[in-house]
Scaffold this motif. Sequence first.
Motif, PDB file in Angstrom:
ATOM      1  N   VAL A  67       0.798  -1.333  -0.118  1.00  0.00           N
ATOM      2  CA  VAL A  67      -0.090  -0.122   0.135  1.00  0.00           C
ATOM      3  C   VAL A  67       0.878   1.217  -0.038  1.00  0.00           C
ATOM      4  N   VAL A  68       0.725   2.193  -0.846  1.00  0.00           N
ATOM      5  CA  VAL A  68       1.782   3.241  -1.354  1.00  0.00           C
ATOM      6  C   VAL A  68       0.868   4.376  -1.114  1.00  0.00           C
ATOM      7  N   ASP A  69       1.504   5.616  -0.282  1.00  0.00           N
ATOM      8  CA  ASP A  69       0.611   6.672  -0.238  1.00  0.00           C
ATOM      9  C   ASP A  69       1.056   7.683  -1.359  1.00  0.00           C
ATOM     10  N   ASP A  70       0.393   8.839  -1.116  1.00  0.00           N
ATOM     11  CA  ASP A  70       0.562   9.670  -2.489  1.00  0.00           C
ATOM     12  C   ASP A  70       2.037  10.329  -2.861  1.00  0.00           C
ATOM     13  N   ASP A  71       2.836  10.182  -1.779  1.00  0.00           N
ATOM     14  CA  ASP A  71       4.364  10.607  -1.758  1.00  0.00           C
ATOM     15  C   ASP A  71       5.311   9.358  -2.402  1.00  0.00           C
ATOM     16  N   GLY A  72       4.662   8.372  -2.649  1.00  0.00           N
ATOM     17  CA  GLY A  72       5.323   7.086  -3.048  1.00  0.00           C
ATOM     18  C   GLY A  72       6.128   6.311  -2.053  1.00  0.00           C
ATOM     19  N   ALA A  73       5.617   6.418  -0.741  1.00  0.00           N
ATOM     20  CA  ALA A  73       6.177   5.745   0.354  1.00  0.00           C
ATOM     21  C   ALA A  73       5.491   4.452   0.694  1.00  0.00           C
ATOM     22  N   VAL A  74       5.861   3.328   0.955  1.00  0.00           N
ATOM     23  CA  VAL A  74       4.940   2.309   1.266  1.00  0.00           C
ATOM     24  C   VAL A  74       4.636   2.341   2.865  1.00  0.00           C
ATOM     25  N   VAL A  75       3.237   2.484   2.895  1.00  0.00           N
ATOM     26  CA  VAL A  75       2.883   2.422   4.315  1.00  0.00           C
ATOM     27  C   VAL A  75       2.344   1.234   4.793  1.00  0.00           C
ATOM     28  N   ALA A  77      12.432  -5.548   4.715  1.00  0.00           N
ATOM     29  CA  ALA A  77      11.210  -4.878   5.124  1.00  0.00           C
ATOM     30  C   ALA A  77      10.773  -3.855   4.090  1.00  0.00           C
ATOM     31  N   VAL A  78       9.648  -3.627   3.709  1.00  0.00           N
ATOM     32  CA  VAL A  78       9.337  -2.436   2.834  1.00  0.00           C
ATOM     33  C   VAL A  78       8.663  -1.446   3.625  1.00  0.00           C
ATOM     34  N   ARG A  79       8.080  -1.519   4.773  1.00  0.00           N
ATOM     35  CA  ARG A  79       7.319  -0.467   5.400  1.00  0.00           C
ATOM     36  C   ARG A  79       8.167   0.810   5.474  1.00  0.00           C
ATOM     37  N   ASP A  80       7.503   1.860   5.199  1.00  0.00           N
ATOM     38  CA  ASP A  80       8.380   3.157   5.479  1.00  0.00           C
ATOM     39  C   ASP A  80       9.282   3.282   4.286  1.00  0.00           C
ATOM     40  N   GLN A  81       9.468   2.547   3.354  1.00  0.00           N
ATOM     41  CA  GLN A  81      10.454   2.641   2.332  1.00  0.00           C
ATOM     42  C   GLN A  81       9.863   3.252   1.108  1.00  0.00           C
ATOM     43  N   PRO A  82      10.377   4.270   0.454  1.00  0.00           N
ATOM     44  CA  PRO A  82      10.295   4.546  -0.763  1.00  0.00           C
ATOM     45  C   PRO A  82       9.898   3.566  -1.940  1.00  0.00           C
ATOM     46  N   LEU A  83       9.209   3.499  -2.675  1.00  0.00           N
ATOM     47  CA  LEU A  83       8.984   2.537  -3.725  1.00  0.00           C
ATOM     48  C   LEU A  83       9.894   2.410  -4.901  1.00  0.00           C
ATOM     49  N   LEU A  84      10.113   3.320  -5.192  1.00  0.00           N
ATOM     50  CA  LEU A  84      10.892   3.562  -6.519  1.00  0.00           C
ATOM     51  C   LEU A  84      12.258   2.789  -6.368  1.00  0.00           C
ATOM     52  N   PRO A  85      13.123   3.163  -5.297  1.00  0.00           N
ATOM     53  CA  PRO A  85      14.273   2.161  -4.897  1.00  0.00           C
ATOM     54  C   PRO A  85      14.163   1.027  -4.864  1.00  0.00           C
ATOM     55  N   LEU A  86      12.935   0.465  -4.258  1.00  0.00           N
ATOM     56  CA  LEU A  86      12.523  -0.915  -3.977  1.00  0.00           C
ATOM     57  C   LEU A  86      12.591  -1.736  -5.460  1.00  0.00           C
ATOM     58  N   LEU A  87      11.661  -1.001  -6.284  1.00  0.00           N
ATOM     59  CA  LEU A  87      11.527  -1.563  -7.642  1.00  0.00           C
ATOM     60  C   LEU A  87      12.903  -1.565  -8.627  1.00  0.00           C
ATOM     61  N   GLY A 110      15.770  -2.002  -7.273  1.00  0.00           N
ATOM     62  CA  GLY A 110      16.615  -3.075  -6.307  1.00  0.00           C
ATOM     63  C   GLY A 110      16.209  -4.458  -7.010  1.00  0.00           C
ATOM     64  N   ILE A 111      15.100  -4.498  -7.527  1.00  0.00           N
ATOM     65  CA  ILE A 111      14.637  -6.079  -8.127  1.00  0.00           C
ATOM     66  C   ILE A 111      14.807  -5.884  -9.878  1.00  0.00           C
ATOM     67  N   GLY A 112      15.266  -4.863 -10.300  1.00  0.00           N
ATOM     68  CA  GLY A 112      15.386  -4.879 -11.639  1.00  0.00           C
ATOM     69  C   GLY A 112      14.577  -4.225 -12.729  1.00  0.00           C
ATOM     70  N   LEU A 113      13.615  -3.226 -11.943  1.00  0.00           N
ATOM     71  CA  LEU A 113      12.505  -2.971 -12.553  1.00  0.00           C
ATOM     72  C   LEU A 113      12.864  -1.421 -13.062  1.00  0.00           C
ATOM     73  N   GLY A 114      13.988  -1.003 -12.829  1.00  0.00           N
ATOM     74  CA  GLY A 114      14.103   0.467 -13.174  1.00  0.00           C
ATOM     75  C   GLY A 114      13.553   1.352 -12.817  1.00  0.00           C
ATOM     76  N   GLY A 115      12.812   1.372 -11.371  1.00  0.00           N
ATOM     77  CA  GLY A 115      12.279   2.310 -11.061  1.00  0.00           C
ATOM     78  C   GLY A 115      10.652   2.579 -11.491  1.00  0.00           C
ATOM     79  N   ALA A 116      10.340   1.625 -12.308  1.00  0.00           N
ATOM     80  CA  ALA A 116       8.981   1.792 -12.776  1.00  0.00           C
ATOM     81  C   ALA A 116       8.018   0.878 -12.341  1.00  0.00           C
ATOM     82  N   ALA A 117       6.719   1.173 -12.260  1.00  0.00           N
ATOM     83  CA  ALA A 117       5.820   0.313 -11.641  1.00  0.00           C
ATOM     84  C   ALA A 117       4.703   0.120 -12.627  1.00  0.00           C
ATOM     85  N   ARG A 118       4.800  -0.202 -13.953  1.00  0.00           N
ATOM     86  CA  ARG A 118       3.682  -0.110 -15.026  1.00  0.00           C
ATOM     87  C   ARG A 118       3.035  -1.371 -14.671  1.00  0.00           C
TER      88      ARG A 118
END
Length: 723
Positions: free
Chosen positions: A421-429, A442-452, A454-462
Amino acid sequence: MLYRRLLIEWLVVVIAASLLVTASVRGRWTAPVDNILLDSMTLIRPANADDRIMLVEIDEGSLARIGNWPWPRSVHASALEMAAKARPAAIGYDVLFIEPTAEDGRLAEGLRAAAPVYLPMLPGLPDADGRAATTADQKPPPPISAAAAGLGSVDVNFDDDGVVRRFEPRLNGAVPHLTELLVRRIDPQAYQAHPPAITQIIPFQRPGAFRRVSFDDLQAGRVPDALIRGKVLLFGGIASGFGDRFLVPFSAGTLMSGVELQANMLNALLHGDFYHDVGTPWVLAFSLLPVLLLLLAFLHFGPMTNLRLSLAGLVVVSAASVALLLTIGWWIPPGSALLGLVVVYSLWGWRRLAAVSEFLTAEVVQLQKEPDLVPAAVPASGRGDLVNVETNRLHDVIAQLRALRAFIAEILARLPDAVCVVDDDGAVVMGNIAADRLFGRAVRDQPLLPLLAGIGLGGAAREGEVTLPDGRTLVLSRAAIDGIGTIIRFADITELKAASRAREEALQFLSHDMRAPFSAVIALLQDRTSGDSGAVTADTALRIRQHAGRGLKLADDFVQLARLENARVVAEPVDLAGALAEATDLVWQRARQRNVAIRERIDDDDLWVMGDPALVQRALLNLLGNAVKFAPEGGTVECRIVREGALAACSITGQGPPMPPERARDPFIPFAPGTDAAGEASRGLGLAFVRMAAERQNGSVGYREMPDGMKEFTIRLPLVTDD
């Protein structure tokens, strides 16, 4: 709804508080408290007693030696004549000489000798409307009045509690005060600098601050002239028989004689040390401002902060009132402001509690009507007052909601797919266990783009299907939540994709590879039956047999591979050398036909592995059969069994044709294209069976290419342990 109710309550409190403070200021409701604070200020900042002021006291000793009061006016005349020898600056004689006597002339002589001497008088009292006097001015007889330097009032101004705190120069009409006449005489500049035009607060001296001598000592000549030369002498009685004693602030001794009171007034006039009462509008503004500021704070802060602000307001108002008095001499009574702060906090707390209580009661009742997803908690006790009962009901509902939240959180955490669950600022809540496993932390309170990234999605969540660098395939889907953010689901379909590919390969295999030999058989039979004789020649029969055998082999390999995927493997000790010997016997006939030699090198004859005997033998047979099948005519196949730690390895080495690129990368994948030494097509089902059999028995397979076209296939299985 609650905010609107609270806003209405707030406006009511504002109006009520403003009216209360205004009434308190105009009605002087808090005067006792204000007076206590004002009286305490003299203890903090006492004024300086002027050395020029000296009291000539008619005390108990003077009465004892001279006689009972009233004294003959000749006594007063002799005292004035004795004082005149020392040449004082001025004399204020605070004794009323109203009735005429035979000694008025004698007193007049004494007044002229000690001039200037100022005498008191009693001005007439104004009528109720303040325009006419009910009595005439009471002045000394004409001889005395003519000899005096001036006549002044000695009236005092009493507060509501009967205490003298203020000096009013024109208390009763236009008659100046006695002390005002003295200041005009001895210090005209001080009088012009600080003219006593309005009522002012007297800064009292502590008892005994002024110099004093006894009337009897002065009359008898026992007072040195130097002591009273240039001084302002104030004559007056302090003995208990005199009636002019006044209540004064406790800091000045509570009870003060008239002459000492006149001395305090004269001292304040000389130094301009009066405290000044500000006007009612200023007091009203001073009292309303903190109350209104606190009410504004009530709209923005919580109960604890408002309590701190209320306490701070009490301290600040008191400190501001004291500071204004001690620094610039302005007295603004703080009592009404303090009363307003206390009342407004209590009133607002009551109204807010009532509004919140009613709101919570209605909401709890409404919420309890909703269907429950989890079992309800045991109801709390309903005993106590209404607030306690409602609090217990709220406790029950909160416990229910907490259980529901834990229930929902557990469902989310246990979902097989990764969910964030990601808030409007792009952080995983919020994220579940699968999401932590997917991203490796642990993904909570982490920004989503660096997480993506990190697994090779290039910071995109299409949205849609994406393939990770490690070969996994994910399907991303989104669902917006109003006011919260977005739910992102990462469904891992790697196994589904693999199964889909396997199904497509199986269909292709069935539709092409397995149909091919049988189609060839049918074609050969059709050719022969359409001929003249219809007889099947030996060559045709051989070819039919080869195609049928090939089809049967493909079908058997396919069925064995499919069966192994879901078969239950029962492991038991298996003699690896014995299984290899049985596999060699089974392929010996074909090896002989192709003139292929099979050589065995067994380093340890006593290697027992844990596995299924049939699977072990079938895997070795497939490896050995492939080696013979792909070996050239007259070639050699070498079999070797060695110990590798806790494993036993059986390697089959032989020469064979080059592999296609698909097979060279992984010879054990099924349905990959290839050919044997005779040029016949091969789909690798046998090698795929070998790998699956090894993995189902906790083992592994290996392949390597060697010089001169030699290829080595190895199967490794765990050895039998002692325990």
